[in-house]
Every structure is written in C-alpha cells, then in structure tokens.
Motif scaffolding. Structure first.
Motif, PDB file in Angstrom:
ATOM      1  N   ILE A 141      28.355  17.942   3.023  1.00 44.87           N
ATOM      2  CA  ILE A 141      27.407  19.430   2.919  1.00 44.87           C
ATOM      3  C   ILE A 141      25.995  19.437   2.852  1.00 44.87           C
ATOM      4  CG2 ILE A 141      27.579  21.610   1.460  1.00 44.87           C
ATOM      5  CD1 ILE A 141      30.331  20.971   0.397  1.00 44.87           C
ATOM      6  N   GLY A 142      25.629  20.182   4.081  1.00 37.76           N
ATOM      7  CA  GLY A 142      24.230  20.177   3.930  1.00 37.76           C
ATOM      8  C   GLY A 142      23.615  21.427   3.550  1.00 37.76           C
ATOM      9  N   VAL A 143      22.728  21.577   2.794  1.00 39.11           N
ATOM     10  CA  VAL A 143      22.020  22.907   2.333  1.00 39.11           C
ATOM     11  C   VAL A 143      20.595  22.898   2.822  1.00 39.11           C
ATOM     12  CG1 VAL A 143      21.713  24.316   0.299  1.00 39.11           C
ATOM     13  CG2 VAL A 143      23.840  22.771   0.334  1.00 39.11           C
ATOM     14  N   ASP A 144      20.237  24.081   3.139  1.00 37.23           N
ATOM     15  CA  ASP A 144      18.812  24.229   3.599  1.00 37.23           C
ATOM     16  C   ASP A 144      18.491  25.803   3.670  1.00 37.23           C
ATOM     17  OD1 ASP A 144      16.450  22.168   4.830  1.00 37.23           O
ATOM     18  OD2 ASP A 144      16.292  24.409   5.157  1.00 37.23           O
ATOM     19  N   ARG A 145      17.337  26.185   3.245  1.00 34.75           N
ATOM     20  CA  ARG A 145      16.977  27.575   3.133  1.00 34.75           C
ATOM     21  C   ARG A 145      16.502  27.999   4.526  1.00 34.75           C
ATOM     22  NH1 ARG A 145      11.232  28.670   1.781  1.00 34.75           N
ATOM     23  NH2 ARG A 145      11.919  30.177   0.457  1.00 34.75           N
ATOM     24  N   ALA A 146      16.191  27.052   5.633  1.00 35.84           N
ATOM     25  CA  ALA A 146      15.887  27.689   6.824  1.00 35.84           C
ATOM     26  C   ALA A 146      16.844  27.690   7.739  1.00 35.84           C
ATOM     27  CB  ALA A 146      14.703  26.676   7.301  1.00 35.84           C
ATOM     28  N   LEU A 147      17.458  28.788   8.169  1.00 36.61           N
ATOM     29  CA  LEU A 147      18.356  29.061   9.242  1.00 36.61           C
ATOM     30  C   LEU A 147      17.973  28.100  10.549  1.00 36.61           C
ATOM     31  CD1 LEU A 147      21.299  29.978   9.938  1.00 36.61           C
ATOM     32  CD2 LEU A 147      20.052  32.075  10.829  1.00 36.61           C
ATOM     33  N   GLU A 148      16.846  28.183  10.904  1.00 31.55           N
ATOM     34  CA  GLU A 148      16.544  27.643  12.134  1.00 31.55           C
ATOM     35  C   GLU A 148      16.577  26.058  12.033  1.00 31.55           C
ATOM     36  OE1 GLU A 148      13.805  31.443  11.453  1.00 31.55           O
ATOM     37  OE2 GLU A 148      14.651  29.593  10.579  1.00 31.55           O
ATOM     38  N   MET A 149      16.276  25.603  11.003  1.00 38.53           N
ATOM     39  CA  MET A 149      16.435  24.057  10.713  1.00 38.53           C
ATOM     40  C   MET A 149      17.957  23.724  10.965  1.00 38.53           C
ATOM     41  SD  MET A 149      13.635  22.623  10.431  1.00 38.53           S
ATOM     42  CE  MET A 149      13.635  21.250   9.659  1.00 38.53           C
ATOM     43  N   LEU A 150      18.784  24.607  10.209  1.00 43.38           N
ATOM     44  CA  LEU A 150      20.268  24.259  10.227  1.00 43.38           C
ATOM     45  C   LEU A 150      20.750  24.632  11.570  1.00 43.38           C
ATOM     46  CD1 LEU A 150      21.588  26.146   7.035  1.00 43.38           C
ATOM     47  CD2 LEU A 150      20.974  23.590   7.560  1.00 43.38           C
ATOM     48  N   GLN A 151      20.039  25.502  12.576  1.00 40.27           N
ATOM     49  CA  GLN A 151      20.698  25.619  13.818  1.00 40.27           C
ATOM     50  C   GLN A 151      20.501  24.165  14.894  1.00 40.27           C
ATOM     51  OE1 GLN A 151      18.591  29.126  14.767  1.00 40.27           O
ATOM     52  NE2 GLN A 151      20.256  30.392  14.274  1.00 40.27           N
ATOM     53  N   GLU A 152      19.501  23.211  14.463  1.00 42.32           N
ATOM     54  CA  GLU A 152      19.083  22.020  15.135  1.00 42.32           C
ATOM     55  C   GLU A 152      20.045  21.002  14.418  1.00 42.32           C
ATOM     56  OE1 GLU A 152      17.075  22.295  17.517  1.00 42.32           O
ATOM     57  OE2 GLU A 152      17.100  24.213  17.529  1.00 42.32           O
ATOM     58  N   HIS A 153      20.623  21.260  13.256  1.00 45.21           N
ATOM     59  CA  HIS A 153      21.415  20.175  12.817  1.00 45.21           C
ATOM     60  C   HIS A 153      22.877  19.771  13.471  1.00 45.21           C
ATOM     61  CE1 HIS A 153      23.490  17.947   9.451  1.00 45.21           C
ATOM     62  NE2 HIS A 153      22.289  18.295   8.509  1.00 45.21           N
ATOM     63  N   PRO A 154      23.033  18.425  13.672  1.00 46.59           N
ATOM     64  CA  PRO A 154      24.349  18.037  14.120  1.00 46.59           C
ATOM     65  C   PRO A 154      25.432  18.716  13.283  1.00 46.59           C
ATOM     66  CG  PRO A 154      23.282  16.068  13.289  1.00 46.59           C
ATOM     67  CD  PRO A 154      22.076  17.363  13.178  1.00 46.59           C
ATOM     68  N   GLN A 158      29.687   2.547   0.945  1.00 48.81           N
ATOM     69  CA  GLN A 158      30.167   3.480  -0.195  1.00 48.81           C
ATOM     70  C   GLN A 158      31.221   4.037   0.837  1.00 48.81           C
ATOM     71  OE1 GLN A 158      28.752   6.691  -3.146  1.00 48.81           O
ATOM     72  NE2 GLN A 158      27.287   5.088  -2.490  1.00 48.81           N
ATOM     73  N   CYS A 159      32.279   4.661   0.028  1.00 50.44           N
ATOM     74  CA  CYS A 159      33.326   5.681   0.492  1.00 50.44           C
ATOM     75  C   CYS A 159      32.978   6.893  -0.407  1.00 50.44           C
ATOM     76  CB  CYS A 159      34.579   5.062   0.546  1.00 50.44           C
ATOM     77  SG  CYS A 159      34.915   4.121   1.887  1.00 50.44           S
ATOM     78  N   CYS A 160      32.908   8.178   0.008  1.00 53.05           N
ATOM     79  CA  CYS A 160      33.059   9.282  -0.908  1.00 53.05           C
ATOM     80  C   CYS A 160      33.506  10.448  -0.369  1.00 53.05           C
ATOM     81  CB  CYS A 160      31.297   9.903  -1.182  1.00 53.05           C
ATOM     82  SG  CYS A 160      30.365  10.000   0.408  1.00 53.05           S
ATOM     83  N   ALA A 161      34.547  11.177  -1.182  1.00 52.69           N
ATOM     84  CA  ALA A 161      35.130  12.369  -0.456  1.00 52.69           C
ATOM     85  C   ALA A 161      34.185  13.458  -0.169  1.00 52.69           C
ATOM     86  CB  ALA A 161      36.070  12.740  -1.747  1.00 52.69           C
ATOM     87  N   ARG A 162      33.370  13.764  -1.040  1.00 52.30           N
ATOM     88  CA  ARG A 162      32.090  14.616  -0.820  1.00 52.30           C
ATOM     89  C   ARG A 162      30.732  14.237  -0.675  1.00 52.30           C
ATOM     90  NH1 ARG A 162      33.290  19.880  -3.694  1.00 52.30           N
ATOM     91  NH2 ARG A 162      34.550  20.497  -2.070  1.00 52.30           N
ATOM     92  N   MET A 163      29.997  14.408   0.221  1.00 58.35           N
ATOM     93  CA  MET A 163      28.469  14.098  -0.001  1.00 58.35           C
ATOM     94  C   MET A 163      27.817  15.403   0.365  1.00 58.35           C
ATOM     95  SD  MET A 163      26.431  11.468   2.393  1.00 58.35           S
ATOM     96  CE  MET A 163      24.792  11.248   2.648  1.00 58.35           C
ATOM     97  N   VAL A 164      26.786  15.784  -0.567  1.00 62.10           N
ATOM     98  CA  VAL A 164      26.037  16.800  -0.595  1.00 62.10           C
ATOM     99  C   VAL A 164      24.586  16.496  -0.285  1.00 62.10           C
ATOM    100  CG1 VAL A 164      24.765  18.803  -1.637  1.00 62.10           C
ATOM    101  CG2 VAL A 164      27.231  18.371  -2.123  1.00 62.10           C
ATOM    102  N   ASP A 165      24.064  17.016   0.705  1.00 59.93           N
ATOM    103  CA  ASP A 165      22.547  16.796   1.202  1.00 59.93           C
ATOM    104  C   ASP A 165      21.680  17.847   0.857  1.00 59.93           C
ATOM    105  OD1 ASP A 165      20.329  15.837   2.081  1.00 59.93           O
ATOM    106  OD2 ASP A 165      20.703  15.714   4.351  1.00 59.93           O
ATOM    107  N   LEU A 166      20.706  17.851  -0.148  1.00 51.83           N
ATOM    108  CA  LEU A 166      19.776  18.981  -0.548  1.00 51.83           C
ATOM    109  C   LEU A 166      18.757  19.091   0.280  1.00 51.83           C
ATOM    110  CD1 LEU A 166      20.256  19.538  -4.386  1.00 51.83           C
ATOM    111  CD2 LEU A 166      21.594  20.544  -2.700  1.00 51.83           C
ATOM    112  N   GLY A 167      18.228  20.266   1.070  1.00 60.38           N
ATOM    113  CA  GLY A 167      17.215  20.113   1.490  1.00 60.38           C
ATOM    114  C   GLY A 167      17.223  19.372   3.252  1.00 60.38           C
ATOM    115  N   CYS A 168      18.476  19.554   3.527  1.00 64.17           N
ATOM    116  CA  CYS A 168      19.091  18.745   4.849  1.00 64.17           C
ATOM    117  C   CYS A 168      18.361  18.866   6.046  1.00 64.17           C
ATOM    118  CB  CYS A 168      20.578  18.889   5.144  1.00 64.17           C
ATOM    119  SG  CYS A 168      20.853  20.847   5.691  1.00 64.17           S
ATOM    120  N   GLY A 169      17.472  19.898   6.296  1.00 62.33           N
ATOM    121  CA  GLY A 169      16.729  20.299   7.463  1.00 62.33           C
ATOM    122  C   GLY A 169      17.347  19.895   8.621  1.00 62.33           C
ATOM    123  N   GLN A 170      16.968  19.303   9.919  1.00 61.27           N
ATOM    124  CA  GLN A 170      17.661  19.122  11.021  1.00 61.27           C
ATOM    125  C   GLN A 170      18.622  17.673  10.835  1.00 61.27           C
ATOM    126  OE1 GLN A 170      14.331  18.685  13.890  1.00 61.27           O
ATOM    127  NE2 GLN A 170      14.860  20.513  14.692  1.00 61.27           N
TER     128      GLN A 170
END
Length: 240
Positions: A68-81, A38-50
């Motif tokens: 676009i990755g969305v997560d409520r835990a800042l500490e998890m997002l800090q580990e996300h690539p 698949q090719c997509c212009a925008r992909m959203v990942d809800l609860g993306c975690g690490q």
C-alpha cells in the motif's frame, strides 16, 4: 509541542522528479537493505511518491502480499508502478499520510518523506501502534546546509537530535537500530545542480528574487550533502 512545517508539494514536478531523485533512490535502497530478507503480508509505504521503495524491492529478498503506497500528490501516484516482482498486489491511496488512518501492517516504510510531518511525534506514536516492523529514513536540517549557509536561510526541517529523541521515545517498545548517515552528490555543472534543488524540494518554500538570483548565478555548485536519520526495528516479543 507540535512543529509547524509546510509540506513541499511535489505534484507539479511529477513528470520530471524521477530524473532528479537519485539520492532518494539511494536512501530507499539503503533502508530496504537493512530489512532484507523478509516476508510480510502487508507493507505500507508512507510518502511513496513515484515508487522508489517499490522499484527497489526486486533487488532484495523481501516478499510482500499487499503493498500500500500513500501520497498526497495525485500526480506522483500516477507515475507510480502498479505491479512489481515479489509483490502480489499493489494498492495506491491519495491522501496526506498524517491524516490517513494507518492500516495494521507487517512492515511500515517511509523513505525521505516524514521530515515534512507537521507533528512528527504524534505521527510516530500512531505508527508504532500500527506495525510490527518499521523502517524510516528522515532528512534533518543538515541536508543542503551548504546552500542555506550561502543564502543565509534556515532549513525548514528538524535537527538531528530532535528527530533521534522522537524516534527513541515513540518506538521504545521496538528492538531497533538508530543511526545517522550522510550522502553527497557531485555535479559537473550549474544546470544539474539547480535542477536537483528545484525537484528535490528540501529547501522548502520559494525564495525572494534577490536570493533566487544569487542561487542561480553565484552559488557554488560542485556538491550537495544530505543528512538522514535511519530507524529499522521490530516490536519486541510479548508486545505484539
């Protein structure tokens, strides 16, 4: 009726979570397998975690303009690539995915996160209006059922039929596949078994002293099982 579920907070476990997220990674890969190629212009990942979803993308023929990755835990997002092959741009947003105003997207993915939605029905109604392709994996109360049976506790998660009914109703306008899969982990000792329970979060809140002690010293530890509802689909032509 809105279901009251207390979301598990993964923030304080962020540094160690990845070592114990094997099942979540398998589920993310299984979900993306059904989306490729698949090719997509925008992909959203809800609860993306690490970043289980983003890390799996190079293994599938999925090309993304903006992730676009969305997560409520800042500490998890800090580990996300912050970068990935086949992805032009990665953007991370720290917010509860239920209160976030979902951006229109080509593909919306959520792997092992939506089981914590307080109002899954309302959230899915919103998601159906925001995307043309959808890919969801949602744990049911049958996940870790052997542990709940031993402890005499009830899972905080929804039952399989309730999840299926919500997805069928809210994604009625989608050409879709809905199915249920079960996953199992085998352990060679009590320590990795207890670590998985601690970091996976699916048990919900804390246990009282008596149950915590029984879990630590008496619970069978050979295996853990998980039940997951999958939905993969695209908006029917004429409805986009």
């Amino acid at each position: 009726m809105q279901r009251e579920i207390e979301p598990y907070s993964f923030g304080k476990r962020a540094k160690s979570y990845a070592r114990h997220a094997g099942v979540q990674q398998r589920i993310a890969a299984r979900l993306l397998q059904e989306c490729a190629p698949q090719c997509c212009a925008r992909m959203v990942d809800l609860g993306c975690g690490q970043g289980s979803v983003l890390n799996a993308l190079p293994f599938f023929e999925i090309h993304v303009g903006e992730f676009i990755g969305v997560d409520r835990a800042l500490e998890m997002l800090q580990e996300h690539p912050r970068a990935c092959a086949r992805v032009d741009r990665v953007r991370l947003i720290c917010q509860d995915f239920e209160t976030w105003e979902t951006l229109p997207c080509s593909l919306l993915v959520s792997a092992s996160a939506l089981q914590w939605a307080r109002d899954l029905d309302g959230l899915c109604a919103k998601l159906a209006r925001a995307c043309t392709h959808i890919a969801l994996a949602i744990h049911t109360r049958a996940s870790l059922q052997e542990v709940h049976t031993f402890l005499g506790t009830n899972s905080p998660l929804r039952g399989c039929e309730e999840v299926l009914d919500i997805l069928k109703a809210r994604f009625e306008g989608f050409e879709k596949r809905l199915w249920v899969e079960r996953f199992q982990q085998i352990f060679d000792g009590r320590a990795p078994f207890l670590a998985q329970l601690k970091y996976a979060g699916l048990l919900g809140g804390g246990l009282d002293f008596k149950r915590a002690k029984a879990l630590r010293f008496q619970a069978p530890y050979e295996s853990l099982s998980y039940e997951v509802v999958f939905l993969v689909g695209h908006l029917q032509k004429g409805l986009a």
